[in-house]
Enzyme design. Structure first.
Site, short mmCIF file in Angstrom:
data_model
loop_
_atom_site.label_atom_id
_atom_site.label_comp_id
_atom_site.label_asym_id
_atom_site.label_seq_id
_atom_site.Cartn_x
_atom_site.Cartn_y
_atom_site.Cartn_z
N HIS A 133 49.14 37.37 37.28
CA HIS A 133 49.45 38.74 36.86
C HIS A 133 49.96 38.76 35.41
O HIS A 133 49.58 39.59 34.60
CB HIS A 133 50.55 39.35 37.72
CG HIS A 133 50.21 39.48 39.18
ND1 HIS A 133 50.87 38.75 40.16
CD2 HIS A 133 49.32 40.23 39.83
CE1 HIS A 133 50.40 39.07 41.34
NE2 HIS A 133 49.45 39.97 41.19
N VAL A 185 43.93 32.27 36.65
CA VAL A 185 45.01 31.30 36.40
C VAL A 185 45.21 30.49 37.67
O VAL A 185 45.30 31.06 38.77
CB VAL A 185 46.32 32.01 35.99
CG1 VAL A 185 47.44 31.00 35.79
CG2 VAL A 185 46.10 32.82 34.72
P1 AMP Z 1 47.04 41.93 43.08
O1 AMP Z 1 48.50 42.07 42.88
O2 AMP Z 1 46.66 40.79 43.97
O3 AMP Z 1 46.38 43.23 43.46
O4 AMP Z 1 46.43 41.56 41.67
C1 AMP Z 1 46.63 42.38 40.55
C2 AMP Z 1 45.72 41.92 39.43
O5 AMP Z 1 46.01 40.57 39.09
C3 AMP Z 1 44.23 41.95 39.83
O6 AMP Z 1 43.45 42.41 38.73
C4 AMP Z 1 43.94 40.50 40.12
O7 AMP Z 1 42.58 40.15 39.96
C5 AMP Z 1 44.83 39.81 39.11
N1 AMP Z 1 45.10 38.44 39.53
C6 AMP Z 1 45.56 38.03 40.74
N2 AMP Z 1 45.62 36.68 40.79
C7 AMP Z 1 45.19 36.23 39.58
C8 AMP Z 1 45.01 34.94 39.02
N3 AMP Z 1 45.28 33.82 39.70
N4 AMP Z 1 44.54 34.85 37.75
C9 AMP Z 1 44.26 35.98 37.05
N5 AMP Z 1 44.40 37.23 37.52
C10 AMP Z 1 44.85 37.36 38.78
#
Ligand code: AMP
Length: 280
Positions: free
Chosen positions: A37, A176
């Protein structure tokens, strides 16, 4: 850093920034923040003068029986992390702000929602598209930052913005990973120590796929089969899908074309459902 919980306050803030010609970068999240994030926040800070992070566990993208109730939450720590990374606004609405009584208008997607993630989670992307639209209308960003980690979601959001004429850019940022290759995810929190090492099988499968591409293998069915067999050797893993697809529209392909293909995986490790992907 300011925390905003009300819609009108968020919109008024956005209007002020737009009037003073400041570029608003937006990172939508469900909280329990990790470096994945925060990499989106860093990217937003590079490109925009004002950065808004939303923290909202959206109930409409969870199906009955999914992990809505036990989804990990730590609002206090999230605020600390946002503050440290220089976030300007955390938008953290309550459910009655996002879905007040009388709410009945949703976004429905057709094709892409019935495949891959959509076949395992049929109403998921309608929920995502609806909340993303609502958040865009609250935050009024110039650029919204999404992770490649949720590859199908990133394509859907780009299409949503294009199809509905949203006046903003969608930027997709790289995955990441933790030290040994596990893609960072709030859901990694569910994994026991044994499951955590079993979960490395997703990244190992990605490495194997890359080797196969290097060796010149292009038969998609054969590669998918080999990857399935490889993951099946991990006792705690249960494959939901392992698929090679056209990376720009997720259409099925028979032959792997270097630079145009994406490998997508969804694997259950014990009770935890993990997804990962790699551009090949
Ligand atoms: P979430 O809180 O899971 O809904 O994720 C919020 C945002 O963070 C989304 O756009 C995800 O794709 C991104 N995100 C989650 N995990 C990762 C990661 N490991 N690397 C990069 N972006 C991420």
């Amino acid at each position: 850093m300011r925390v905003i919980k009300k819609l009108a306050e968020m919109q008024a803030f956005a209007d002020e920034q737009r009037c003073s010609k400041k570029k608003i970068g937006f990172v939508p999240t469900m909280g329990f923040l990790h470096e994945g994030h925060l990499s989106l926040v860093d990217q937003a800070k590079k490109k925009c003068e004002v950065v808004v992070v939303s923290i909202y566990v959206n109930p409409t993208q969870f199906a009955l029986g999914e992990d809505l109730d036990r989804y990990p939450r730590d609002f206090k720590k999230d605020l600390e992390l946002c503050e440290q990374r220089g976030v300007d606004i955390v938008f953290a609405p309550d459910n009655d702000v996002m879905y007040p009584s009388g709410f009945e208008t949703t976004i429905h997607l057709n094709k892409t929602t019935s495949d891959l993630e959509g076949s395992s989670r049929p109403s998921h992307f309608d929920g995502v598209a609806t909340i993303v639209t609502k958040l865009f209308n609250a935050v009024k960003p110039h650029i919204a930052f999404f992770g490649q980690k949720d590859f199908q979601q990133s394509l859907i959001v780009k299409r949503l913005a294009k199809n509905l004429n949203f006046d903003l850019k969608i930027e997709v940022c790289p995955i990441v990973r933790e030290k040994h290759g596990l893609a960072m995810s709030s859901r990694n929190n569910y994994l026991s120590t044994g499951e955590r090492s079993a979960a490395l099988v997703l990244h190992k499968a990605i490495e194997l796929a890359k080797e196969m591409v290097e060796q010149g293998k292009i038969d998609v069915a054969a590669i998918e089969k080999e990857l399935n067999n490889f993951v099946a050797k991990e006792k705690l893993a249960k494959v939901e899908y392992i698929a090679l697809r056209n990376r720009s529209n997720l259409n099925k392909i028979k032959v792997l074309k270097k630079g145009k293909t994406v490998l997508l995986l969804a694997v259950r490790i014990g009770k935890t459902r993990l997804i990962d992907n790699e551009l090949l």
